[in-house]
Design an enzyme around this catalytic site. Sequence first.
Site, PDB file in Angstrom:
ATOM      1  N   ARG A   1      -9.991   8.785   8.359  1.00 34.20           N
ATOM      2  CA  ARG A   1      -9.578   8.195   9.306  1.00 34.20           C
ATOM      3  C   ARG A   1      -7.902   7.898   9.823  1.00 34.20           C
ATOM      4  O   ARG A   1      -7.591   8.457   9.925  1.00 34.20           O
ATOM      5  CB  ARG A   1      -9.046   6.960   8.235  1.00 34.20           C
ATOM      6  CG  ARG A   1      -8.237   6.775   7.477  1.00 34.20           C
ATOM      7  CD  ARG A   1      -6.885   6.597   7.283  1.00 34.20           C
ATOM      8  NE  ARG A   1      -5.642   6.966   6.401  1.00 34.20           N
ATOM      9  CZ  ARG A   1      -4.719   7.869   6.989  1.00 34.20           C
ATOM     10  NH1 ARG A   1      -4.919   8.904   8.023  1.00 34.20           N
ATOM     11  NH2 ARG A   1      -4.170   8.556   6.040  1.00 34.20           N
TER      12      ARG A   1
ATOM     13  N   ASP B   1       0.927   1.364   1.681  1.00 33.53           N
ATOM     14  CA  ASP B   1      -0.292   1.122   0.704  1.00 33.53           C
ATOM     15  C   ASP B   1       0.204   1.005  -1.032  1.00 33.53           C
ATOM     16  O   ASP B   1       0.485  -0.307  -1.777  1.00 33.53           O
ATOM     17  CB  ASP B   1      -1.480   1.587   1.106  1.00 33.53           C
ATOM     18  CG  ASP B   1      -1.600   2.915   1.015  1.00 33.53           C
ATOM     19  OD1 ASP B   1       0.200   3.577   1.414  1.00 33.53           O
ATOM     20  OD2 ASP B   1      -2.008   3.709   1.266  1.00 33.53           O
TER      21      ASP B   1
ATOM     22  N   SER C   1      -6.422  12.067   6.418  1.00 36.17           N
ATOM     23  CA  SER C   1      -7.957  12.092   5.122  1.00 36.17           C
ATOM     24  C   SER C   1      -8.508  12.462   4.718  1.00 36.17           C
ATOM     25  O   SER C   1      -9.691  12.821   4.557  1.00 36.17           O
ATOM     26  CB  SER C   1      -7.684  10.607   5.362  1.00 36.17           C
ATOM     27  OG  SER C   1      -6.575   9.908   4.719  1.00 36.17           O
TER      28      SER C   1
ATOM     29  N   ASP D   1      -6.620   5.456   2.022  1.00 36.54           N
ATOM     30  CA  ASP D   1      -7.505   6.072   2.552  1.00 36.54           C
ATOM     31  C   ASP D   1      -8.987   6.388   2.168  1.00 36.54           C
ATOM     32  O   ASP D   1      -9.887   6.319   2.854  1.00 36.54           O
ATOM     33  CB  ASP D   1      -7.469   7.463   2.916  1.00 36.54           C
ATOM     34  CG  ASP D   1      -5.882   7.961   3.282  1.00 36.54           C
ATOM     35  OD1 ASP D   1      -4.717   6.745   3.420  1.00 36.54           O
ATOM     36  OD2 ASP D   1      -5.213   9.037   2.454  1.00 36.54           O
TER      37      ASP D   1
HETATM   38  P1  ADP Z   1      -5.059  15.195   4.727  1.00 37.27           P
HETATM   39  O1  ADP Z   1      -3.579  14.072   5.542  1.00 37.27           O
HETATM   40  O2  ADP Z   1      -6.301  15.858   5.951  1.00 37.27           O
HETATM   41  O3  ADP Z   1      -5.406  14.588   3.530  1.00 37.27           O
HETATM   42  P2  ADP Z   1      -3.925  17.096   2.250  1.00 37.27           P
HETATM   43  O4  ADP Z   1      -2.505  17.585   2.347  1.00 37.27           O
HETATM   44  O5  ADP Z   1      -3.160  15.956   1.568  1.00 37.27           O
HETATM   45  O6  ADP Z   1      -4.163  16.166   4.006  1.00 37.27           O
HETATM   46  O7  ADP Z   1      -5.112  17.540   2.353  1.00 37.27           O
HETATM   47  C1  ADP Z   1      -6.318  19.143   2.976  1.00 37.27           C
HETATM   48  C2  ADP Z   1      -6.905  19.764   1.745  1.00 37.27           C
HETATM   49  O8  ADP Z   1      -7.898  18.725   1.519  1.00 37.27           O
HETATM   50  C3  ADP Z   1      -6.836  21.072   2.470  1.00 37.27           C
HETATM   51  O9  ADP Z   1      -6.046  22.015   1.351  1.00 37.27           O
HETATM   52  C4  ADP Z   1      -7.943  21.174   1.163  1.00 37.27           C
HETATM   53  O10 ADP Z   1      -7.977  21.926   0.196  1.00 37.27           O
HETATM   54  C5  ADP Z   1      -8.747  20.015   1.765  1.00 37.27           C
HETATM   55  N1  ADP Z   1      -9.453  19.770   2.581  1.00 37.27           N
HETATM   56  C6  ADP Z   1      -9.666  19.172   3.234  1.00 37.27           C
HETATM   57  N2  ADP Z   1     -10.689  19.329   4.096  1.00 37.27           N
HETATM   58  C7  ADP Z   1     -11.642  20.186   3.157  1.00 37.27           C
HETATM   59  C8  ADP Z   1     -12.917  21.062   3.772  1.00 37.27           C
HETATM   60  N3  ADP Z   1     -13.542  20.797   5.120  1.00 37.27           N
HETATM   61  N4  ADP Z   1     -13.352  21.370   2.374  1.00 37.27           N
HETATM   62  C9  ADP Z   1     -12.742  21.724   1.916  1.00 37.27           C
HETATM   63  N5  ADP Z   1     -11.420  21.119   1.498  1.00 37.27           N
HETATM   64  C10 ADP Z   1     -10.823  20.559   2.582  1.00 37.27           C
HETATM   65  P1  NG1 Z   2      -2.578  11.319   4.250  1.00 37.77           P
HETATM   66  O1  NG1 Z   2      -1.731  12.462   3.770  1.00 37.77           O
HETATM   67  O2  NG1 Z   2      -2.919  10.446   5.654  1.00 37.77           O
HETATM   68  O3  NG1 Z   2      -4.113  11.588   4.094  1.00 37.77           O
HETATM   69  C1  NG1 Z   2      -1.810   9.113   2.842  1.00 37.77           C
HETATM   70  C2  NG1 Z   2      -1.797   8.656   1.803  1.00 37.77           C
HETATM   71  C3  NG1 Z   2      -1.938   7.024   1.297  1.00 37.77           C
HETATM   72  C4  NG1 Z   2      -0.849   6.317   2.719  1.00 37.77           C
HETATM   73  C5  NG1 Z   2      -0.342   7.832   3.666  1.00 37.77           C
HETATM   74  C6  NG1 Z   2       0.701   7.372   4.616  1.00 37.77           C
HETATM   75  C7  NG1 Z   2      -3.470   9.875  -0.450  1.00 37.77           C
HETATM   76  C8  NG1 Z   2      -4.217  10.275  -0.609  1.00 37.77           C
HETATM   77  N1  NG1 Z   2      -2.621   9.324   1.571  1.00 37.77           N
HETATM   78  O4  NG1 Z   2      -2.536   9.595   3.941  1.00 37.77           O
HETATM   79  O5  NG1 Z   2      -2.430   6.691   1.453  1.00 37.77           O
HETATM   80  O6  NG1 Z   2       0.249   6.179   1.771  1.00 37.77           O
HETATM   81  O7  NG1 Z   2       0.032   8.915   3.622  1.00 37.77           O
HETATM   82  O8  NG1 Z   2       0.943   5.558   5.404  1.00 37.77           O
HETATM   83  O9  NG1 Z   2      -2.305  10.235  -0.560  1.00 37.77           O
END
Ligand code: ADP
Ligand code: NG1
Length: 458
Positions: A42, A51, A145, A190
């Site tokens: 998203r 949130d 996300s 998310d």
């Molecule tokens: P985001 O803001 O994108 O949610 P995070 O740092 O919270 O970032 O999460 C990213 C993590 O999600 C990656 O380090 C990996 O462990 C997992 N991830 C993301 N995309 C994939 C994918 N295509 N396949 C497997 N794991 C993934």
């Molecule tokens: P990202 O890191 O962009 O997926 C996170 C939080 C959301 C929200 C935003 C900031 C998780 C899974 N997601 O999103 O709930 O707090 O930061 O607005 O922790």
Amino acid sequence: MAADPPKLRTWIAANERLKKLKNAFETKYGESPLFFAYAPGRVNLIGEHIDYCGYSVLPMAIEQNILAAVSANSSGVIQLANTNPQYQDFKVSCTTEIVIDRGNPKWYNYFLCGVKGIQEQFGITSLAGMCCFVDGTVPPSSGLSSSSALVCCSGLLTAEANKKSLSKVALAEICAKCERYIGTEGGGMDQSISFLAEQGTAKLIEFQPLRATDVRLPDGAMFVISNSCVEMNKAASSHYNIRVVECRIATKMLAQARGVDPSGLLKLSQVQTALKASLEEMLALVDEVLHPEPYTREEICRFLGVTSEQFATELLSANTQILTQFKLHQRAKHVYGEAARVMRFKSVCDSGPAESVQLLGELMNRSHASCRDLYECSCPELDQLVDICLKSGAVGSRLTGAGWGGCAVSMVPTEKVESFLQSVREAYYLPDPRRAAMEKQSLFVSKPGGGAAILLAD
Ligand code: ADP
Ligand code: NG1
């Protein structure tokens, strides 16, 4: 989920990505997948870091998603593979408790969050074995996300493999809760948009109870996502949880200062409700009660009348135990101000005045300034990128998602989109070979996409 899921054969025929994943699955596991599941990432248009304080946010799903091919069996084992070699194969018994290594953001731990969420919801003692092949197109750790898309996809496919049916709202709530097993105390935006999104519309997501309302974006402008190419993994750092904790403490301090029992309160929205105050009144209250200088643990404990042990166990998360200083004034100011901007954004979209695009752009710009200066969740590269986006013709531009890296979202008048893309390309991506190599997947127009779904075999 939807009573009438799309049929697989038609989809595979029309979709190269599905075809490739099906082939990879067959080569790896020696059988055909029974079904596919996908969940989108998203982009949050406005409403950052509120949130988890109980306030509404305004995201839309993007086209990029996590897709998985799945077969179910009675082996008592879950086997995972990924099209990206960076994410290694994984195998785990599902006849014993699923254990998730908190604070270890290996990809399969996110997957296991979804499995565990469904298992707990239904009290399943003997989970179906599964073979899964995952393919993701959401840029990881970039504020779009990817992690929640993975958790939602996993929750959805686990429910399907175990023949359990749930509403989209229930799935969103389960996945918001179970993603916290990874250690990040997220708010639920998310997972909610990943399940509740609908093609062509952004959504206002409200919490308690969870509700998604269509928000019609104005004609005449488009949303463009640009990645700063700085990755920030939330679960591997404590930035995110520090902010969650600072908001919790601010909640208690504001309540205590106004004679409200703070014991049951953890979210800034709860103090507002208890005081029956407007957001403007809450902003004034923050100025009255909290000082801008960082607070020490001792000062907080004295103010709240709690011991240092109670403070650590009741308010801090596992990865914030060593903190000694807390900025409460700035964080609370951001949250109440941002909550007000979300409501204003929604009402501009609803009433659609002639100057909508300009008004929404201004709200986005104020949101970015607040994230940067009060919430301190931007970084120099993101600030530079937002600046370039504004100079390239955007009417509004801001960081999106958690921040400290990741993407900006810009609102660009439709007739300026082409020149905008060219100008951002030249100013941000091309001068740096690493960014230039990532440009194609880093700079793109995004339209509101649909939510998570299962594709069943005919
Ligand atoms: P985001 O803001 O994108 O949610 P995070 O740092 O919270 O970032 O999460 C990213 C993590 O999600 C990656 O380090 C990996 O462990 C997992 N991830 C993301 N995309 C994939 C994918 N295509 N396949 C497997 N794991 C993934
Ligand atoms: P990202 O890191 O962009 O997926 C996170 C939080 C959301 C929200 C935003 C900031 C998780 C899974 N997601 O999103 O709930 O707090 O930061 O607005 O922790």
